[in-house]
Design a protein around this motif. Structure first.
Motif, PDB file in Angstrom:
ATOM      1  N   LEU A 124      32.559 -37.373  53.489  1.00 35.99           N
ATOM      2  CA  LEU A 124      34.133 -37.250  53.587  1.00 35.99           C
ATOM      3  C   LEU A 124      34.548 -36.499  52.524  1.00 35.99           C
ATOM      4  N   VAL A 125      33.926 -35.551  51.920  1.00 35.78           N
ATOM      5  CA  VAL A 125      34.266 -34.590  50.964  1.00 35.78           C
ATOM      6  C   VAL A 125      34.284 -33.130  51.153  1.00 35.78           C
ATOM      7  N   ILE A 126      35.416 -32.462  50.938  1.00 37.92           N
ATOM      8  CA  ILE A 126      35.566 -31.042  50.976  1.00 37.92           C
ATOM      9  C   ILE A 126      35.719 -30.349  49.625  1.00 37.92           C
ATOM     10  N   GLY A 127      35.042 -29.221  49.213  1.00 32.72           N
ATOM     11  CA  GLY A 127      35.523 -28.459  48.024  1.00 32.72           C
ATOM     12  C   GLY A 127      35.894 -27.197  48.692  1.00 32.72           C
ATOM     13  N   VAL A 128      37.040 -26.746  48.103  1.00 35.54           N
ATOM     14  CA  VAL A 128      37.595 -25.447  48.633  1.00 35.54           C
ATOM     15  C   VAL A 128      38.168 -24.618  47.538  1.00 35.54           C
ATOM     16  N   GLY A 169      38.747 -33.608  42.551  1.00 38.77           N
ATOM     17  CA  GLY A 169      38.302 -32.859  41.305  1.00 38.77           C
ATOM     18  C   GLY A 169      38.995 -31.487  41.449  1.00 38.77           C
ATOM     19  N   VAL A 170      39.092 -30.652  40.326  1.00 37.78           N
ATOM     20  CA  VAL A 170      39.548 -29.503  40.371  1.00 37.78           C
ATOM     21  C   VAL A 170      38.728 -28.722  39.280  1.00 37.78           C
ATOM     22  N   GLN A 193      33.274 -34.981  42.831  1.00 38.17           N
ATOM     23  CA  GLN A 193      33.123 -35.043  44.230  1.00 38.17           C
ATOM     24  C   GLN A 193      32.816 -36.458  44.732  1.00 38.17           C
ATOM     25  N   VAL A 194      33.203 -37.402  44.089  1.00 35.99           N
ATOM     26  CA  VAL A 194      32.911 -38.731  44.271  1.00 35.99           C
ATOM     27  C   VAL A 194      34.051 -39.497  44.512  1.00 35.99           C
ATOM     28  N   ILE A 223      39.430 -26.846  44.398  1.00 40.71           N
ATOM     29  CA  ILE A 223      39.615 -28.153  44.631  1.00 40.71           C
ATOM     30  C   ILE A 223      38.825 -28.929  45.560  1.00 40.71           C
ATOM     31  N   SER A 224      38.532 -30.215  44.990  1.00 44.04           N
ATOM     32  CA  SER A 224      37.685 -31.204  45.938  1.00 44.04           C
ATOM     33  C   SER A 224      38.522 -32.200  46.456  1.00 44.04           C
TER      34      SER A 224
END
Length: 177
Positions: A38-42, A90-91, A106-107, A133-134
């Motif tokens: 359930l994590v996305i980094g864009v 996170g960023v 990312q946790v 951004i995550s």
């Protein structure tokens, strides 16, 4: 696109003044997506519609209100609201000296010091260039409806003091306007 980050860093180092928007940033796409976590980094220039389309493939969604899906996630982060802030894990940013910095991760649980990745939400491009951004995401079935959170434009004395101090840390040359 690491080259684009290096270009942005050089532009910041040589600039006297910068106005940030997603077209200037020219940095978009999904960096990482772990549907089972359930994590996305864009990348910051990625449109919210593109993110939502990727998440929809796994029946997931961003857990905050989105007024305009055509805007970039970086723009949503820059104008920010409480519900968006609660979803940030996170960023990565480029500060006013051109340094690439990472905060958070990312946790779901990250308790090391100040949560800078959330403190920068709503900074309106005044402190740093947000490059990535995550977010935590949730299953669509968990959402009944999302509504815009109330956001006041009035800034308290405490908030102005915190923003002033963050400005000296992240943008010591004062190039972001």
């Amino acid at each position: 696109m690491v080259d684009r980050i290096a270009q942005l860093q050089e532009e910041v180092k040589s600039a006297n003044s910068i106005h940030i928007d997603s077209q200037w940033l020219n940095y978009s796409g999904i960096e990482e997506y772990f549907s089972e976590e359930l994590v996305i980094g864009v990348k910051a220039g990625t449109s919210i519609a593109d993110i939502q389309n990727t998440l929809a493939e796994n029946n997931q969604t961003l857990p905050f209100y989105i007024g305009n899906e055509s805007q970039s996630i970086g723009a949503a982060y820059a104008i920010g609201a409480q519900d968006l802030s609660d979803s940030v894990l996170g960023v990565k940013v480029i500060d006013g000296t051109g340094e690439l910095l990472s905060f958070g991760g990312q946790v779901m649980k990250n308790v090391a010091g100040y949560d800078v990745s959330r403190m920068l939400v709503g900074s309106e491009g005044q402190l740093a260039i947000i490059t990535q951004i995550s977010f935590k995401v949730i299953p669509k079935s968990y959402i009944v409806s999302l509504e815009a959170s109330y956001k006041t434009t009035e800034r308290s004395v405490l908030r102005r003091e915190i923003e002033s101090r963050l400005k000296t840390v992240f943008d010591p040359k004062g190039i972001f306007n």
